[in-house]
Write an enzyme that holds these catalytic residues in place. Structure first.
Site, short mmCIF file in Angstrom:
data_model
loop_
_atom_site.label_atom_id
_atom_site.label_comp_id
_atom_site.label_asym_id
_atom_site.label_seq_id
_atom_site.Cartn_x
_atom_site.Cartn_y
_atom_site.Cartn_z
N ASN A 7 5.67 2.16 1.70
CA ASN A 7 4.26 2.22 2.36
C ASN A 7 4.65 3.30 3.56
O ASN A 7 4.79 2.26 4.51
CB ASN A 7 3.38 1.14 2.57
CG ASN A 7 2.07 1.28 3.07
OD1 ASN A 7 1.61 2.38 3.43
ND2 ASN A 7 1.21 0.22 3.19
N ARG A 88 2.85 4.07 -1.97
CA ARG A 88 1.50 3.73 -1.79
C ARG A 88 0.96 5.13 -1.10
O ARG A 88 1.17 5.43 -0.06
CB ARG A 88 1.10 2.51 -0.90
CG ARG A 88 -0.23 2.37 -0.62
CD ARG A 88 -0.38 1.20 0.26
NE ARG A 88 -1.80 1.06 0.44
CZ ARG A 88 -2.33 0.20 1.35
NH1 ARG A 88 -1.64 -0.78 1.98
NH2 ARG A 88 -3.66 -0.12 1.67
N HIS A 177 -8.41 0.17 -0.74
CA HIS A 177 -7.69 -1.18 -1.11
C HIS A 177 -7.39 -1.48 -2.82
O HIS A 177 -7.47 -2.29 -3.12
CB HIS A 177 -8.49 -2.30 -0.66
CG HIS A 177 -8.54 -2.32 0.81
ND1 HIS A 177 -9.71 -2.40 1.73
CD2 HIS A 177 -7.45 -2.05 1.83
CE1 HIS A 177 -9.29 -2.48 2.98
NE2 HIS A 177 -8.14 -2.17 3.09
N ARG A 236 -12.63 -0.60 13.10
CA ARG A 236 -13.75 0.18 12.43
C ARG A 236 -15.11 -0.46 12.38
O ARG A 236 -15.31 -1.68 12.42
CB ARG A 236 -13.33 0.54 11.09
CG ARG A 236 -11.99 1.19 11.05
CD ARG A 236 -11.82 1.75 9.52
NE ARG A 236 -10.55 2.19 9.31
CZ ARG A 236 -9.61 1.89 8.28
NH1 ARG A 236 -10.01 0.90 7.63
NH2 ARG A 236 -8.52 2.13 8.34
N GLU A 379 0.17 -6.25 -2.81
CA GLU A 379 0.16 -4.85 -3.15
C GLU A 379 1.25 -4.35 -3.67
O GLU A 379 1.37 -3.36 -4.47
CB GLU A 379 -0.39 -3.98 -2.18
CG GLU A 379 -1.76 -4.56 -1.97
CD GLU A 379 -2.56 -3.99 -0.51
OE1 GLU A 379 -1.87 -4.76 0.35
OE2 GLU A 379 -3.10 -2.94 -0.41
#
Ligand code: AMP
Length: 393
Positions: A7, A88, A177, A236, A379
């Site tokens: 990632n 990813r 996600h 955010r 993940e």
């Protein structure tokens, strides 16, 4: 057979190395401040955490150091043991509905999506190029954050704006996600003891989103064209009225980029609390009586509850609500507040079970109308599994 998942961020690179025969993570690590001063890495292996400060002026060097340390720490004997690498990738646009082998065509497509995720895609590309240079013969697979949401009905992904924007520029909800949601969806049949289900999955980390899922298929999700919308997050804003943007630009004499930066990096927990983007600090502030931390906590809970309620209606009921990612797995106080607000739907919390952090556990009581679980996400394993299945084809 060993598979590595990567990632790559703009100044970081995370890796996990899996032994796929047993689906176990042999080693994992985080290379931080790549391209910056003070770069360092941590590698976890056999219960130990190795940390070293080392100059990493670019991603190529970070990957070279990573592969070198895998050998020098005796994690692998030879680079040939790594039979595949999964990356990813932040965005697959509408084309990539599932993971895919990284080919020249995929790279060309991926580069053309840069405008859709300008911070993440260039970093992902650096990660791919660095691995390709270091391991030129190893098959690589791209695992897209957006793929899982490609099943959305047009009424869910379209925005009520001029249709031309969609046709010309692909302005639509993409959702993110996805890899985490897919992992959780693989666990749900085991948890429920049945394959057919309606689930609301809350991926609550520094970035947070919620998905409504029916039998493994995504029905709706809270992030949109970009990850800035949906529930409130660490930095955010989540959903806001777009008219705020030109208003603030005029009042504060800011450019659109500066205001977007405020919404992406200075809002959410950080914006409301004015102290931290980290839930642990926010909750500490709540305990110490900080009104702004309390406001941040309450607003976060409210936005999550609103989406759960919406998805409950969209799914026409729900069998299960799952909490995952850093905050969802660990922040029992937030889960408690969220579930209390869902009591009108018949949701009931098992207080004792909910005290557990970071483990798979049922947190609803036996009289709850909806089963509620904490399910730690993985993940990296999902990326490795996709890689294994695609390189085996
Ligand atoms: P992630 O992006 O998935 O790593 O999640 C990061 C978020 O999880 C941050 O807001 C952290 O404060 C929160 N988090 C991590 N560990 C804990 C914990 N033990 N208790 C409460 N929140 C936590």
């Amino acid at each position: 057979m060993k598979i590595m998942s990567i990632n790559a961020g703009s100044s970081s690179l995370k890796f996990s190395l899996f032994e796929m025969d047993t689906k176990t993570c042999i080693a994992s690590g985080y290379f931080e401040r790549v391209t910056m001063e003070g770069s360092f890495y941590t590698i976890k292996y056999q219960g130990e955490k190795i940390r070293e400060e080392v100059d990493m002026p670019n991603h190529m060097i970070a990957v070279e150091i990573l592969l070198d340390r895998l050998g020098s720490l005796d994690i692998i004997q030879s680079l040939d043991e790594i039979e595949g690498v999964g990356h990813r990738l932040a965005h697959g646009s509408s084309k990539y509905k599932s993971s895919a082998l990284i080919t020249d065509e995929l790279m060309e497509d991926f580069k053309s999506y840069t405008e859709l995720a300008p911070l993440h895609i260039p970093a992902n590309i650096l990660g791919i190029e660095a691995i390709r240079k270091a391991l030129p013969d190893v098959a690589m697979v791209g695992v897209f954050d957006t793929s899982f949401h490609q099943t959305l009905d047009v009424t869910k992904y379209i925005y009520p704006v001029p249709y031309e924007w969609y046709k010309k520029y692909g302005i639509r909800k993409y959702g993110f996600h996805g890899t985490s949601y897919r992992y959780i969806c693989e666990q749900i049949p085991r948890l429920l003891g049945k394959d057919e289900y309606k689930a609301i999955i809350c991926h609550l980390g520094s970035g947070a989103s919620i998905a409504a899922v029916k039998n493994g298929k995504c029905i709706d999700t809270s992030m949109g064209f970009t990850p800035v919308v949906g529930v409130m997050m660490g930095t955010r804003s989540g959903d806001i009225d777009p008219s705020i943007l030109p208003f603030i630009m005029k009042k504060e004499d800011k450019t659109i980029e500066e205001v977007m930066d405020d919404l992406n990096k200075k809002s959410g927990f950080l914006g409301l609390s004015e102290c931290s983007n980290d839930f642990r600090d926010i909750y500490k502030g709540v305990q110490e009586g900080s009104e702004q931390c309390q406001l941040a906590f309450d607003k976060f809970v409210q936005t999550v509850v609103n989406y759960i309620a919406t998805y409950y209606v969209e799914l026409d009921g729900a069998d299960v609500i799952c909490f995952t990612a850093g905050l969802g797995e660990n922040a029992s106080e937030a889960r408690c507040a969220i579930m209390e607000k869902l009591s009108c739907l018949g949701v009931r919390l098992d207080q004792k079970a909910n005290e557990v952090r970071g483990e798979e556990i049922k947190i609803s009581s036996d009289d709850s109308s909806i089963l509620c679980f904490v399910v730690p996400t993985n993940e990296e394993l999902m990326i490795a599994e996709d890689t294994l299945s695609l390189i085996g084809e």
